[in-house]
Design a protein around this motif. Structure first.
Motif, mmCIF file in Angstrom:
data_model
loop_
_atom_site.group_PDB
_atom_site.id
_atom_site.type_symbol
_atom_site.label_atom_id
_atom_site.label_comp_id
_atom_site.label_asym_id
_atom_site.label_seq_id
_atom_site.Cartn_x
_atom_site.Cartn_y
_atom_site.Cartn_z
ATOM 1 N N PRO A 115 0.723 -1.486 0.127
ATOM 2 C CA PRO A 115 -0.335 0.188 0.094
ATOM 3 C C PRO A 115 1.014 0.707 0.117
ATOM 4 O O PRO A 115 2.274 0.719 0.547
ATOM 5 C CB PRO A 115 -0.670 0.087 2.025
ATOM 6 C CG PRO A 115 -0.241 -0.845 2.341
ATOM 7 C CD PRO A 115 1.084 -2.092 0.819
ATOM 8 N N ARG A 116 0.269 2.389 -0.326
ATOM 9 C CA ARG A 116 1.037 3.504 -0.274
ATOM 10 C C ARG A 116 1.014 4.198 1.185
ATOM 11 O O ARG A 116 0.373 3.593 1.964
ATOM 12 C CB ARG A 116 0.106 4.520 -1.545
ATOM 13 C CG ARG A 116 0.353 4.353 -2.730
ATOM 14 C CD ARG A 116 -0.281 5.222 -3.454
ATOM 15 N NE ARG A 116 -1.004 5.151 -4.012
ATOM 16 C CZ ARG A 116 -0.020 5.262 -5.928
ATOM 17 N NH1 ARG A 116 0.732 5.238 -5.566
ATOM 18 N NH2 ARG A 116 -0.900 4.252 -6.542
ATOM 19 N N ARG A 117 2.300 4.858 1.102
ATOM 20 C CA ARG A 117 2.301 5.458 1.872
ATOM 21 C C ARG A 117 1.163 6.284 2.001
ATOM 22 O O ARG A 117 0.896 6.839 3.660
ATOM 23 C CB ARG A 117 4.020 6.421 2.219
ATOM 24 C CG ARG A 117 4.699 6.370 3.965
ATOM 25 C CD ARG A 117 6.019 6.562 3.786
ATOM 26 N NE ARG A 117 5.847 8.210 4.699
ATOM 27 C CZ ARG A 117 6.843 8.585 4.518
ATOM 28 N NH1 ARG A 117 6.780 9.048 3.002
ATOM 29 N NH2 ARG A 117 6.676 9.553 6.100
ATOM 30 N N GLY A 118 1.008 7.044 1.600
ATOM 31 C CA GLY A 118 -0.809 8.310 1.390
ATOM 32 C C GLY A 118 -1.325 7.706 2.343
ATOM 33 O O GLY A 118 -2.331 8.623 3.602
ATOM 34 N N VAL A 170 -9.039 -1.670 2.702
ATOM 35 C CA VAL A 170 -8.869 -2.491 3.584
ATOM 36 C C VAL A 170 -7.601 -3.132 4.217
ATOM 37 O O VAL A 170 -6.983 -2.443 5.377
ATOM 38 C CB VAL A 170 -9.622 -3.815 3.428
ATOM 39 C CG1 VAL A 170 -9.838 -5.101 4.586
ATOM 40 C CG2 VAL A 170 -10.784 -3.657 2.744
ATOM 41 N N VAL A 171 -6.670 -2.726 3.023
ATOM 42 C CA VAL A 171 -5.104 -3.255 3.915
ATOM 43 C C VAL A 171 -4.678 -2.394 4.696
ATOM 44 O O VAL A 171 -4.181 -2.658 5.449
ATOM 45 C CB VAL A 171 -4.430 -3.414 2.184
ATOM 46 C CG1 VAL A 171 -2.705 -3.410 2.744
ATOM 47 C CG2 VAL A 171 -4.774 -5.144 1.437
ATOM 48 N N PRO A 172 -4.495 -0.802 4.412
ATOM 49 C CA PRO A 172 -3.562 -0.246 5.663
ATOM 50 C C PRO A 172 -4.505 -0.813 6.724
ATOM 51 O O PRO A 172 -4.005 0.038 7.912
ATOM 52 C CB PRO A 172 -4.257 1.417 4.852
ATOM 53 C CG PRO A 172 -4.522 0.471 3.459
ATOM 54 C CD PRO A 172 -5.069 -0.679 3.279
ATOM 55 N N ARG A 173 -5.923 -0.531 6.441
ATOM 56 C CA ARG A 173 -6.729 -0.749 7.624
ATOM 57 C C ARG A 173 -6.062 -2.036 9.267
ATOM 58 O O ARG A 173 -6.246 -2.352 9.872
ATOM 59 C CB ARG A 173 -7.993 -0.656 8.217
ATOM 60 C CG ARG A 173 -8.577 0.766 7.494
ATOM 61 C CD ARG A 173 -10.270 1.249 7.204
ATOM 62 N NE ARG A 173 -10.275 1.983 7.245
ATOM 63 C CZ ARG A 173 -10.388 3.183 6.108
ATOM 64 N NH1 ARG A 173 -9.505 2.609 5.014
ATOM 65 N NH2 ARG A 173 -10.344 4.608 6.611
ATOM 66 N N PHE A 174 -5.488 -2.581 7.747
ATOM 67 C CA PHE A 174 -6.062 -4.671 8.765
ATOM 68 C C PHE A 174 -4.323 -4.582 9.164
ATOM 69 O O PHE A 174 -3.834 -4.855 10.173
ATOM 70 C CB PHE A 174 -5.749 -5.577 7.461
ATOM 71 C CG PHE A 174 -4.845 -6.545 7.744
ATOM 72 C CD1 PHE A 174 -5.845 -7.636 8.722
ATOM 73 C CD2 PHE A 174 -4.032 -7.296 7.582
ATOM 74 C CE1 PHE A 174 -5.705 -9.021 8.867
ATOM 75 C CE2 PHE A 174 -3.659 -8.716 8.794
ATOM 76 C CZ PHE A 174 -4.655 -9.261 8.973
ATOM 77 N N VAL A 199 -4.271 6.490 8.472
ATOM 78 C CA VAL A 199 -5.395 5.321 9.485
ATOM 79 C C VAL A 199 -4.273 4.604 10.491
ATOM 80 O O VAL A 199 -4.794 4.295 11.734
ATOM 81 C CB VAL A 199 -5.170 3.955 8.344
ATOM 82 C CG1 VAL A 199 -5.358 2.348 9.057
ATOM 83 C CG2 VAL A 199 -5.896 3.751 7.302
ATOM 84 N N PHE A 200 -2.740 4.754 10.202
ATOM 85 C CA PHE A 200 -1.946 4.467 11.539
ATOM 86 C C PHE A 200 -2.777 5.184 13.218
ATOM 87 O O PHE A 200 -2.007 5.371 13.724
ATOM 88 C CB PHE A 200 -0.571 3.988 10.972
ATOM 89 C CG PHE A 200 -0.071 2.995 11.243
ATOM 90 C CD1 PHE A 200 -0.758 2.158 9.545
ATOM 91 C CD2 PHE A 200 0.882 2.266 11.963
ATOM 92 C CE1 PHE A 200 0.162 0.768 9.311
ATOM 93 C CE2 PHE A 200 1.415 0.861 11.299
ATOM 94 C CZ PHE A 200 0.484 0.422 10.122
#
Lengths: 290, 297
Positions: free
Chosen positions: A58-61, A163-167, A66-67
């Motif tokens: 995923p992109r850093r942006g 979903v990937v960044p949240r996961f 999300v983090f």
């Protein structure tokens, strides 16, 4: 004539009973089918997410906001919850242990309960409410307002993008938040036991050190990875399958919390059985508290 | 289906060289309800097609099916001869770069500024070259008549018309081959609606695009389209009837005898009013209320 009427009414009652019983079985069947379908859907959703996770970074942006939401903004509430859990454990345990003269062992009981069970589970429950519901509501609103369609139309895969960044945030930061909850719980328990209940400081610390081992910490943190994964997958799934309108978004947020909570407790049972088996295998004598 | 083939009626006819989009026997069942039945449509490159029809007839579903945002139940959708339903996710994602989609309520991302929204497709395609992106965003916003000052704003700070224009700017940033407009003028005042119509026309003049406009605004359909098709709701169709009940140029609508098309074009309720009266009469009959509730009243 009376006999005939009695017979007829008995037959009617039997028919009504069997119709009711069939309806009951049919309703239960529908609930079971619905439940299994949802689980299957969640499994497929998780598979699709994992495929993206291992193929395209995923992109850093997309990761950093999300983090920040999951980690930094949850910190105060998790710290506060952890502190109160430690204090409540001290109050409850003291009342029981004092009667049998074992109050000096409080450190072991409080800290063991915290790091093995209450820290991870209550932190995960708190985060399922704070983070999971918010995820479901945000993604649900995006679904309702066609923002997810817009993502797809612009060549972005919504599972990869949302979903990937949240996961990743959940599986990395929920364990970190669990460590925070454990730490604050230990501080809260120590504060209440030593400062308020006047338990000997040295005994409290010695008992804590003697009985709470690395495996206890490990098992709590290990479980929190699974809790994080459950919160992310279930909440995003509910958001993606949100029904139209404000009511739909509200239902998605509630359902995300309820399902996450149930699955967290369910997987907790399974993981505890597994971890106990591993513990028994590694240390066959086990820990002796008294 | 009524089809107008008289070339003299096709006043806005353009030299269309070849078919760009084609749907063959397209069927769509959503939930348990059939929405589209056997839709056969050929859209030549460069054409502006308006899809009209009453609410719930499947216009938006058809539009979304064309870019595979909704998977049709059966049938084929060809883009430049390729069946898009047989493409992999990655291939479909690549193909979608050729489309610009203007959503009904703009569908701008709440979490982003206007600048980030417009730049999104550009950044998504890995074309983020800082200064270049900024220049592109400014150019596209200027094209739709929006000032530079909107860039740092959030979508919630803009009016409905401005949001739609931002949606158009976003759709244009990758210079797509096809632009799909979903109800571009719905919810706007007549002046803003005309501004959007002008922007659609201007976009078509400036870029060699094929456009599909879903609308129930006849003013928009007549102003921007070379060709209009009218969809009729599936439940109201006769068993063997096609769902496209009109296919021809805007001027052809004037000469039509089909009552359903005429009613729609002229905005008359017709037999729908009778249906409404029948339902109302039926619903208001006291026997339909539970007697207990009547007693309480």
């Amino acid at each position: 004539m009376r006999n005939f009427l009695t017979l007829e009414s008995t037959t009617h009652a039997a028919q009504r009973f069997s119709a009711g019983a069939f309806r009951g079985i049919s309703n239960w069947g529908a609930v079971v089918i619905e439940g299994l379908t949802t689980l299957g859907d969640i499994a497929l959703f998780a598979y699709s997410m994992l495929r993206w996770l291992f193929t395209t970074a995923p992109r850093r942006g997309t990761l950093l906001p999300v983090f920040y939401q999951v980690g930094v903004l949850s910190l105060p509430v998790v710290a506060l919850t952890g502190t109160f859990i430690g204090m409540v454990l001290a109050i409850q345990s003291f009342a029981q242990f004092h009667t049998i003269g074992l109050e000096n062992k409080l450190g072991a009981v409080i800290n063991m309960s915290l790091v093995r069970e209450l820290g991870p589970v209550l932190a995960a429950t708190m985060l399922a409410g704070r983070v999971g519901s918010a995820m479901a509501a945000v993604i649900g609103t995006m679904r309702v307002t066609e923002q997810i369609d817009a993502l797809m139309a612009m060549g972005a895969d919504p599972v990869h993008y949302l979903v990937v960044p949240r996961f990743l945030a959940c599986i990395f930061l929920i364990p970190a938040l669990t460590i925070m909850a454990d730490f604050m719980g230990i501080v809260g328990g120590y504060f209440y036991s030593v400062i308020i209940l006047n338990i000997d400081h040295a005994q409290y610390l010695r008992n804590s050190r003697d009985y709470v081992g690395g495996f206890d910490f490990f098992s709590g943190i290990f479980k929190s990875f699974f809790f994080g994964a459950i919160i992310a997958v279930v909440s995003c799934y509910r958001g993606f399958n949100c029904q139209a309108g404000a009511e739909g978004v509200g239902k998605a947020a509630t359902a995300a919390f309820v399902l996450s909570f149930v699955l967290i407790l369910g997987i907790d049972v399974v993981l505890n059985i597994l971890l106990e088996a591993v513990y028994a295998m590694l240390w066959p004598r086990g820990a002796v508290l008294f | 289906m009524v089809s107008i083939t008289n070339p003299s009626l096709n006043e806005a006819a353009r030299p269309y060289d070849r078919t760009l989009i084609e749907t063959q026997q397209l069927n769509l069942i959503y939930g348990t309800q059939q929405i589209l039945r056997n839709i056969n449509l050929v859209i030549p490159r460069g054409q502006t097609l308006a899809i009209i029809g009453e609410s719930g007839c499947g216009k938006t579903m058809l539009l979304k099916s064309i870019v595979n945002l909704i998977k049709p139940t059966s049938g084929r959708i060809l883009y430049d001869g390729r069946d898009i339903l047989s493409l992999s996710n990655l291939e479909m994602t690549k193909l979608r770069r050729k489309f610009g989609f203007v959503f009904q309520n703009a569908a701008l991302f709440d979490s982003m500024t206007i600048g980030e929204n417009v730049a999104f497709p550009w950044v998504q395609q890995g074309l983020d070259l800082s200064r270049n992106t900024e220049k592109m965003v400014l150019e596209r916003l200027a094209e739709v008549g929006l000032p530079e000052s909107v860039i740092p704003k959030r979508p919630s700070q803009l009016s409905g018309g401005m949001r739609k224009r931002v949606g158009l700017a976003r759709a244009l940033i990758l210079e797509p081959e096809v632009i799909l407009y979903d109800e571009p003028t719905t919810g706007l005042d007549p002046i803003m609606s005309d501004v959007i119509n002008e922007l659609i026309l201007r976009t078509r003049q400036k870029y060699p695009v094929t456009s599909i406009v879903v609308t129930h605004d006849m003013r928009t359909a007549k102003k921007v389209a070379d060709r209009i098709i009218m969809l009729y709701p599936f439940p109201r169709l006769a068993p063997d009837e096609g769902q496209i009940i009109y296919d021809g140029p805007p001027s052809g609508l004037e000469y039509l005898e089909d009552k359903r098309v005429r009613q729609f074009v002229e905005g008359e309720a017709g037999e729908r009013l009778m249906e409404l009266r029948r339902w109302n009469d039926a619903d208001l009959t006291p026997s339909h209320y539970p007697q207990d509730s009547l007693r309480q009243i």
